[in-house]
Design a protein around this motif. Structure first.
Motif: not given
Length: 395
Positions: A301-302, A331-332, A339-343, A374-375
Protein backbone atom coordinates in the motif's frame (compact mmCIF):
# COMPACT_ATOMS: atom_id res chain seq x y z
CA UNK A 1 -10.00 17.18 -10.90
CA UNK A 2 -12.16 17.07 -7.81
CA UNK A 3 -11.82 20.15 -5.62
CA UNK A 4 -14.62 19.60 -3.12
CA UNK A 5 -17.68 17.45 -2.48
CA UNK A 6 -20.58 18.58 -0.29
CA UNK A 7 -23.63 16.60 0.68
CA UNK A 8 -26.25 16.44 3.42
CA UNK A 9 -29.19 14.35 4.60
CA UNK A 10 -27.82 11.20 3.00
CA UNK A 11 -27.85 7.92 4.93
CA UNK A 12 -25.74 8.34 8.06
CA UNK A 13 -24.79 11.94 7.16
CA UNK A 14 -27.44 14.24 8.62
CA UNK A 15 -25.62 17.58 8.57
CA UNK A 16 -23.72 19.08 5.66
CA UNK A 17 -20.43 17.25 5.11
CA UNK A 18 -17.58 18.92 3.24
CA UNK A 19 -14.88 16.68 1.79
CA UNK A 20 -12.03 18.65 0.23
CA UNK A 21 -9.09 17.64 -1.95
CA UNK A 22 -7.62 21.13 -1.62
CA UNK A 23 -4.23 21.13 0.12
CA UNK A 24 -3.83 23.00 3.41
CA UNK A 25 -1.47 25.75 2.33
CA UNK A 26 -0.17 26.63 5.79
CA UNK A 27 1.59 23.25 5.78
CA UNK A 28 3.65 23.25 2.54
CA UNK A 29 5.77 20.17 3.34
CA UNK A 30 5.43 17.47 0.72
CA UNK A 31 3.24 19.42 -1.69
CA UNK A 32 5.65 18.74 -4.57
CA UNK A 33 4.67 15.07 -4.37
CA UNK A 34 1.20 15.07 -2.81
CA UNK A 35 -0.62 17.70 -4.87
CA UNK A 36 -1.07 19.20 -8.32
CA UNK A 37 -0.64 22.92 -8.83
CA UNK A 38 -3.50 23.98 -11.12
CA UNK A 39 -1.97 27.41 -11.74
CA UNK A 40 -5.16 29.10 -10.52
CA UNK A 41 -4.98 31.84 -7.89
CA UNK A 42 -8.46 30.96 -6.65
CA UNK A 43 -7.59 27.31 -5.93
CA UNK A 44 -5.03 25.63 -3.70
CA UNK A 45 -3.01 22.72 -5.09
CA UNK A 46 -5.22 19.63 -5.37
CA UNK A 47 -4.30 16.45 -3.53
CA UNK A 48 -3.66 13.25 -5.48
CA UNK A 49 -4.54 10.82 -2.69
CA UNK A 50 -6.81 10.77 0.38
CA UNK A 51 -7.82 8.13 2.91
CA UNK A 52 -10.99 7.69 4.98
CA UNK A 53 -10.21 5.95 8.26
CA UNK A 54 -12.57 4.87 11.02
CA UNK A 55 -14.21 1.92 12.76
CA UNK A 56 -16.78 -0.34 11.15
CA UNK A 57 -20.15 1.35 10.52
CA UNK A 58 -18.63 4.82 11.00
CA UNK A 59 -19.79 6.14 7.60
CA UNK A 60 -16.78 5.60 5.31
CA UNK A 61 -18.75 3.52 2.82
CA UNK A 62 -21.67 5.96 2.99
CA UNK A 63 -19.43 8.79 1.82
CA UNK A 64 -18.44 6.73 -1.21
CA UNK A 65 -22.13 5.88 -1.67
CA UNK A 66 -22.91 9.61 -1.73
CA UNK A 67 -20.52 10.10 -4.66
CA UNK A 68 -22.10 7.11 -6.36
CA UNK A 69 -25.65 8.37 -5.72
CA UNK A 70 -24.89 11.77 -7.25
CA UNK A 71 -23.34 10.07 -10.28
CA UNK A 72 -26.33 7.74 -10.59
CA UNK A 73 -28.85 10.61 -10.65
CA UNK A 74 -26.80 12.35 -13.37
CA UNK A 75 -26.56 9.20 -15.50
CA UNK A 76 -30.22 8.27 -14.97
CA UNK A 77 -31.29 11.72 -16.12
CA UNK A 78 -29.31 11.29 -19.33
CA UNK A 79 -30.97 7.93 -19.99
CA UNK A 80 -34.40 9.46 -19.47
CA UNK A 81 -33.65 11.63 -22.50
CA UNK A 82 -31.54 9.38 -24.73
CA UNK A 83 -32.97 5.92 -23.93
CA UNK A 84 -36.09 6.21 -21.70
CA UNK A 85 -36.84 2.50 -22.02
CA UNK A 86 -33.52 1.73 -20.29
CA UNK A 87 -33.74 4.40 -17.58
CA UNK A 88 -34.06 3.05 -14.02
CA UNK A 89 -36.45 4.56 -11.50
CA UNK A 90 -35.55 7.86 -9.86
CA UNK A 91 -33.38 7.19 -6.77
CA UNK A 92 -32.06 10.48 -5.46
CA UNK A 93 -33.69 10.84 -2.07
CA UNK A 94 -31.97 8.79 0.67
CA UNK A 95 -32.42 10.75 3.93
CA UNK A 96 -30.99 10.32 7.43
CA UNK A 97 -33.21 7.81 9.26
CA UNK A 98 -32.80 8.78 12.92
CA UNK A 99 -34.47 12.19 12.71
CA UNK A 100 -38.11 12.22 11.61
CA UNK A 101 -38.05 15.97 11.07
CA UNK A 102 -35.39 15.72 8.36
CA UNK A 103 -36.73 12.72 6.46
CA UNK A 104 -39.03 14.91 4.37
CA UNK A 105 -36.19 17.29 3.54
CA UNK A 106 -34.29 16.83 0.25
CA UNK A 107 -30.94 15.12 -0.08
CA UNK A 108 -28.26 17.60 -1.15
CA UNK A 109 -25.24 17.02 -3.43
CA UNK A 110 -22.64 19.47 -4.79
CA UNK A 111 -19.25 19.08 -6.47
CA UNK A 112 -16.61 21.66 -7.27
CA UNK A 113 -14.39 20.62 -10.16
CA UNK A 114 -11.38 22.00 -11.98
CA UNK A 115 -11.75 21.03 -15.63
CA UNK A 116 -9.84 22.40 -18.61
CA UNK A 117 -8.84 25.59 -16.79
CA UNK A 118 -12.36 26.32 -15.51
CA UNK A 119 -13.70 25.89 -11.99
CA UNK A 120 -17.24 24.52 -11.92
CA UNK A 121 -19.67 24.37 -9.01
CA UNK A 122 -22.60 22.06 -9.72
CA UNK A 123 -25.25 20.92 -7.28
CA UNK A 124 -28.82 19.77 -6.86
CA UNK A 125 -31.39 18.84 -4.22
CA UNK A 126 -33.26 15.55 -4.57
CA UNK A 127 -36.73 15.42 -3.06
CA UNK A 128 -38.76 12.27 -2.63
CA UNK A 129 -40.43 12.57 -6.03
CA UNK A 130 -38.56 15.26 -7.95
CA UNK A 131 -35.48 17.41 -8.29
CA UNK A 132 -36.19 20.39 -6.01
CA UNK A 133 -33.30 22.58 -7.15
CA UNK A 134 -30.35 22.47 -9.57
CA UNK A 135 -27.65 25.02 -10.35
CA UNK A 136 -24.35 25.49 -12.17
CA UNK A 137 -21.80 28.24 -11.56
CA UNK A 138 -18.46 28.65 -13.36
CA UNK A 139 -15.37 30.59 -12.33
CA UNK A 140 -12.94 31.65 -15.02
CA UNK A 141 -11.25 33.88 -12.45
CA UNK A 142 -12.58 34.77 -9.02
CA UNK A 143 -15.89 36.14 -10.28
CA UNK A 144 -18.83 33.71 -10.52
CA UNK A 145 -20.65 33.14 -13.81
CA UNK A 146 -24.09 31.70 -13.20
CA UNK A 147 -24.99 29.35 -16.06
CA UNK A 148 -28.40 28.29 -14.85
CA UNK A 149 -30.58 27.92 -11.77
CA UNK A 150 -33.68 25.72 -11.66
CA UNK A 151 -35.98 25.77 -8.63
CA UNK A 152 -39.31 23.99 -8.08
CA UNK A 153 -42.13 26.28 -6.87
CA UNK A 154 -44.71 24.13 -4.99
CA UNK A 155 -47.46 26.76 -5.15
CA UNK A 156 -47.21 26.88 -8.94
CA UNK A 157 -46.34 23.18 -9.40
CA UNK A 158 -43.71 24.31 -11.89
CA UNK A 159 -40.04 25.23 -12.13
CA UNK A 160 -38.59 28.72 -12.19
CA UNK A 161 -35.50 28.64 -14.42
CA UNK A 162 -32.97 31.44 -14.79
CA UNK A 163 -30.05 31.54 -17.25
CA UNK A 164 -26.84 33.53 -17.19
CA UNK A 165 -25.52 35.38 -20.26
CA UNK A 166 -22.57 32.97 -20.64
CA UNK A 167 -24.79 29.95 -21.20
CA UNK A 168 -25.74 29.59 -24.87
CA UNK A 169 -27.81 27.20 -26.95
CA UNK A 170 -31.40 25.99 -27.21
CA UNK A 171 -32.03 26.58 -23.55
CA UNK A 172 -35.82 26.70 -23.67
CA UNK A 173 -36.06 23.46 -25.66
CA UNK A 174 -33.74 21.72 -23.19
CA UNK A 175 -35.77 23.07 -20.29
CA UNK A 176 -39.04 21.76 -21.73
CA UNK A 177 -37.49 18.33 -22.32
CA UNK A 178 -36.32 17.98 -18.69
CA UNK A 179 -38.61 15.85 -16.53
CA UNK A 180 -39.37 16.69 -12.90
CA UNK A 181 -37.43 13.61 -11.74
CA UNK A 182 -34.47 14.38 -14.02
CA UNK A 183 -31.64 16.91 -14.11
CA UNK A 184 -31.35 19.73 -16.61
CA UNK A 185 -27.58 19.44 -17.17
CA UNK A 186 -27.42 15.86 -18.53
CA UNK A 187 -30.66 16.43 -20.46
CA UNK A 188 -29.13 19.45 -22.19
CA UNK A 189 -25.91 17.53 -22.97
CA UNK A 190 -27.88 14.66 -24.53
CA UNK A 191 -29.71 17.22 -26.69
CA UNK A 192 -26.58 18.98 -27.91
CA UNK A 193 -25.09 21.34 -25.31
CA UNK A 194 -21.30 21.34 -25.70
CA UNK A 195 -20.73 23.95 -22.98
CA UNK A 196 -21.97 21.56 -20.31
CA UNK A 197 -20.24 18.46 -21.67
CA UNK A 198 -17.05 18.72 -19.53
CA UNK A 199 -19.13 18.31 -16.35
CA UNK A 200 -21.09 15.41 -17.84
CA UNK A 201 -17.88 13.71 -19.03
CA UNK A 202 -16.43 13.90 -15.53
CA UNK A 203 -19.46 12.15 -14.03
CA UNK A 204 -19.76 9.59 -16.82
CA UNK A 205 -16.11 8.79 -17.58
CA UNK A 206 -13.77 10.27 -14.97
CA UNK A 207 -15.55 9.47 -11.69
CA UNK A 208 -15.09 5.79 -10.77
CA UNK A 209 -16.66 4.54 -7.53
CA UNK A 210 -15.80 0.96 -6.55
CA UNK A 211 -17.74 -0.20 -3.49
CA UNK A 212 -17.87 -3.91 -4.32
CA UNK A 213 -14.21 -4.56 -4.99
CA UNK A 214 -11.99 -3.61 -7.94
CA UNK A 215 -13.20 -5.57 -10.98
CA UNK A 216 -10.56 -7.40 -12.98
CA UNK A 217 -11.19 -6.36 -16.58
CA UNK A 218 -8.79 -8.05 -18.99
CA UNK A 219 -10.18 -6.99 -22.38
CA UNK A 220 -7.96 -3.93 -22.65
CA UNK A 221 -4.78 -5.74 -21.57
CA UNK A 222 -5.38 -8.75 -23.81
CA UNK A 223 -5.97 -6.48 -26.81
CA UNK A 224 -2.93 -4.24 -26.16
CA UNK A 225 0.49 -5.96 -25.92
CA UNK A 226 2.20 -2.74 -24.79
CA UNK A 227 -0.27 -2.24 -21.94
CA UNK A 228 0.08 -5.90 -20.99
CA UNK A 229 3.87 -5.49 -20.81
CA UNK A 230 3.41 -2.41 -18.59
CA UNK A 231 1.14 -4.40 -16.28
CA UNK A 232 3.70 -7.22 -15.99
CA UNK A 233 6.45 -4.72 -15.10
CA UNK A 234 4.12 -3.10 -12.56
CA UNK A 235 3.53 -6.47 -10.89
CA UNK A 236 7.26 -7.18 -10.89
CA UNK A 237 7.98 -3.95 -8.99
CA UNK A 238 5.45 -5.15 -6.39
CA UNK A 239 7.50 -8.36 -5.94
CA UNK A 240 4.87 -10.36 -7.81
CA UNK A 241 6.55 -12.41 -10.54
CA UNK A 242 4.36 -12.67 -13.64
CA UNK A 243 5.72 -13.72 -17.04
CA UNK A 244 2.47 -13.62 -18.97
CA UNK A 245 -1.21 -12.68 -18.73
CA UNK A 246 -3.55 -15.00 -20.60
CA UNK A 247 -7.35 -15.19 -20.95
CA UNK A 248 -7.27 -18.36 -18.83
CA UNK A 249 -4.95 -17.07 -16.10
CA UNK A 250 -1.44 -15.98 -15.18
CA UNK A 251 1.86 -17.55 -16.25
CA UNK A 252 4.40 -16.94 -13.47
CA UNK A 253 7.47 -18.30 -15.27
CA UNK A 254 8.42 -18.21 -18.96
CA UNK A 255 7.25 -21.47 -20.47
CA UNK A 256 5.65 -22.50 -17.19
CA UNK A 257 2.04 -23.56 -16.61
CA UNK A 258 -0.86 -21.13 -16.52
CA UNK A 259 -2.44 -20.68 -13.08
CA UNK A 260 -6.23 -20.41 -13.63
CA UNK A 261 -7.85 -17.21 -12.40
CA UNK A 262 -9.93 -19.08 -9.82
CA UNK A 263 -6.71 -20.42 -8.26
CA UNK A 264 -4.70 -17.21 -8.50
CA UNK A 265 -3.93 -15.28 -5.30
CA UNK A 266 -6.27 -12.46 -4.34
CA UNK A 267 -3.29 -10.08 -4.03
CA UNK A 268 -2.13 -10.64 -7.61
CA UNK A 269 -5.65 -10.13 -8.94
CA UNK A 270 -6.10 -6.97 -6.84
CA UNK A 271 -2.86 -5.37 -8.07
CA UNK A 272 -3.56 -6.42 -11.66
CA UNK A 273 -7.05 -4.89 -11.43
CA UNK A 274 -5.58 -1.58 -10.23
CA UNK A 275 -2.95 -1.64 -12.99
CA UNK A 276 -5.63 -2.38 -15.60
CA UNK A 277 -7.70 0.55 -14.33
CA UNK A 278 -4.75 2.92 -14.72
CA UNK A 279 -3.65 1.64 -18.12
CA UNK A 280 -7.13 1.54 -19.65
CA UNK A 281 -7.87 5.19 -18.78
CA UNK A 282 -5.91 8.26 -19.77
CA UNK A 283 -5.30 10.25 -16.57
CA UNK A 284 -7.51 12.73 -14.76
CA UNK A 285 -9.59 10.06 -13.02
CA UNK A 286 -11.17 10.41 -9.59
CA UNK A 287 -11.19 6.86 -8.22
CA UNK A 288 -12.90 5.93 -4.95
CA UNK A 289 -12.33 2.44 -3.54
CA UNK A 290 -14.00 0.86 -0.51
CA UNK A 291 -11.79 -1.42 1.59
CA UNK A 292 -8.91 0.10 -0.32
CA UNK A 293 -6.22 -1.89 1.49
CA UNK A 294 -7.98 -5.24 0.96
CA UNK A 295 -5.51 -8.03 0.00
CA UNK A 296 -2.61 -5.56 0.13
CA UNK A 297 0.43 -5.85 2.39
CA UNK A 298 1.07 -2.52 4.25
CA UNK A 299 4.37 -2.10 2.38
CA UNK A 300 2.58 -2.65 -0.92
CA UNK A 301 0.00 0.00 0.00
CA UNK A 302 2.90 2.34 0.77
CA UNK A 303 4.37 1.59 -2.66
CA UNK A 304 1.01 2.37 -4.27
CA UNK A 305 0.93 5.74 -2.52
CA UNK A 306 4.36 6.49 -3.99
CA UNK A 307 3.18 5.34 -7.42
CA UNK A 308 0.09 7.60 -7.33
CA UNK A 309 2.16 10.55 -6.13
CA UNK A 310 5.12 10.01 -8.45
CA UNK A 311 4.53 12.99 -10.78
CA UNK A 312 6.16 16.06 -9.33
CA UNK A 313 4.51 19.45 -9.92
CA UNK A 314 2.05 17.96 -12.41
CA UNK A 315 -0.79 20.22 -13.47
CA UNK A 316 -3.20 17.27 -13.52
CA UNK A 317 -3.19 13.70 -12.27
CA UNK A 318 -5.61 11.01 -11.26
CA UNK A 319 -6.95 11.23 -7.72
CA UNK A 320 -7.30 8.17 -5.48
CA UNK A 321 -9.61 8.16 -2.45
CA UNK A 322 -9.57 5.00 -0.36
CA UNK A 323 -11.75 3.97 2.58
CA UNK A 324 -9.58 1.82 4.85
CA UNK A 325 -9.80 -0.03 8.16
CA UNK A 326 -6.11 -0.78 8.61
CA UNK A 327 -4.64 2.06 10.66
CA UNK A 328 -1.12 1.24 9.46
CA UNK A 329 -1.73 3.91 6.81
CA UNK A 330 -1.07 6.42 9.61
CA UNK A 331 2.55 5.24 9.77
CA UNK A 332 3.02 7.08 6.47
CA UNK A 333 1.94 10.39 8.09
CA UNK A 334 4.54 12.59 9.72
CA UNK A 335 8.03 13.86 9.04
CA UNK A 336 8.80 14.38 5.34
CA UNK A 337 12.10 12.89 4.22
CA UNK A 338 11.51 14.08 0.65
CA UNK A 339 9.75 10.98 -0.64
CA UNK A 340 6.35 10.51 -2.29
CA UNK A 341 5.67 7.57 0.06
CA UNK A 342 4.71 9.96 2.85
CA UNK A 343 1.26 11.40 3.54
CA UNK A 344 0.27 14.85 4.75
CA UNK A 345 -2.24 15.37 7.55
CA UNK A 346 -4.79 16.80 5.11
CA UNK A 347 -4.77 13.49 3.18
CA UNK A 348 -6.31 11.47 6.03
CA UNK A 349 -9.93 11.91 7.12
CA UNK A 350 -11.27 10.45 10.36
CA UNK A 351 -14.87 9.17 10.33
CA UNK A 352 -16.96 8.70 13.46
CA UNK A 353 -20.57 8.84 14.65
CA UNK A 354 -22.08 10.99 17.38
CA UNK A 355 -24.69 9.92 19.95
CA UNK A 356 -27.44 10.47 17.38
CA UNK A 357 -25.84 8.01 14.93
CA UNK A 358 -24.89 10.88 12.58
CA UNK A 359 -21.54 10.60 10.80
CA UNK A 360 -18.93 13.32 10.83
CA UNK A 361 -15.70 13.17 8.82
CA UNK A 362 -12.84 15.56 9.59
CA UNK A 363 -9.25 15.76 8.31
CA UNK A 364 -6.42 14.74 10.60
CA UNK A 365 -5.03 18.27 10.34
CA UNK A 366 -7.85 19.41 12.66
CA UNK A 367 -5.64 18.17 15.49
CA UNK A 368 -2.37 19.94 16.21
CA UNK A 369 -0.03 17.17 15.14
CA UNK A 370 3.69 17.93 15.35
CA UNK A 371 5.89 16.96 12.41
CA UNK A 372 7.82 14.56 14.60
CA UNK A 373 4.76 13.06 16.28
CA UNK A 374 4.09 9.32 16.02
CA UNK A 375 0.61 9.63 14.53
CA UNK A 376 -0.06 5.89 14.53
CA UNK A 377 0.66 5.63 18.27
CA UNK A 378 -1.45 8.69 19.00
CA UNK A 379 -4.38 7.24 17.10
CA UNK A 380 -4.15 3.92 18.97
CA UNK A 381 -4.26 5.88 22.24
CA UNK A 382 -7.48 7.60 21.12
CA UNK A 383 -6.07 11.07 20.59
CA UNK A 384 -7.88 11.63 17.29
CA UNK A 385 -11.04 9.65 17.99
CA UNK A 386 -12.52 7.40 15.27
CA UNK A 387 -11.69 4.26 17.28
CA UNK A 388 -14.10 1.39 17.94
CA UNK A 389 -15.08 0.90 21.58
CA UNK A 390 -14.65 -2.86 21.91
CA UNK A 391 -15.42 -4.83 25.04
CA UNK A 392 -14.62 -8.50 25.55
CA UNK A 393 -16.41 -10.28 22.74
CA UNK A 394 -19.04 -12.76 23.85
CA UNK A 395 -21.58 -14.95 22.03
Amino acid sequence: MLVEFRFANFRSYRDEQVFSMGAYMRAPDGLEFSACDTGRKDLPPLLKTAFLLGPNASGKTNMLAAFEAMQRVVRTSALMTSAPEKAPAYEGHDPFLYDEGIQKEPTYFEVTLELEGMRWQYGFLCGKERIEEEYLVAYNGVSPRVYFERVYIPEEEAYAVKYGPYFKGRRKAWEEATRADALFLPTAVMLGSEQLRPIWDWFDERLIVLREGVPLKLDFLLANPAARAHAIRFLATADLMVAGIEPEGVRHRPGGPVVPWEKESAGVKRILALASLVLANAGDLTVLIDDGEHHLHPMLLEALIAFWQREENAAHASQWILAVHRDSVLEAVGTYPGTPKRLRRDQVWMCSKDVDEATRAVPLMQWKVRKSEAVYGGYRKGRYGSLPEIEALDV
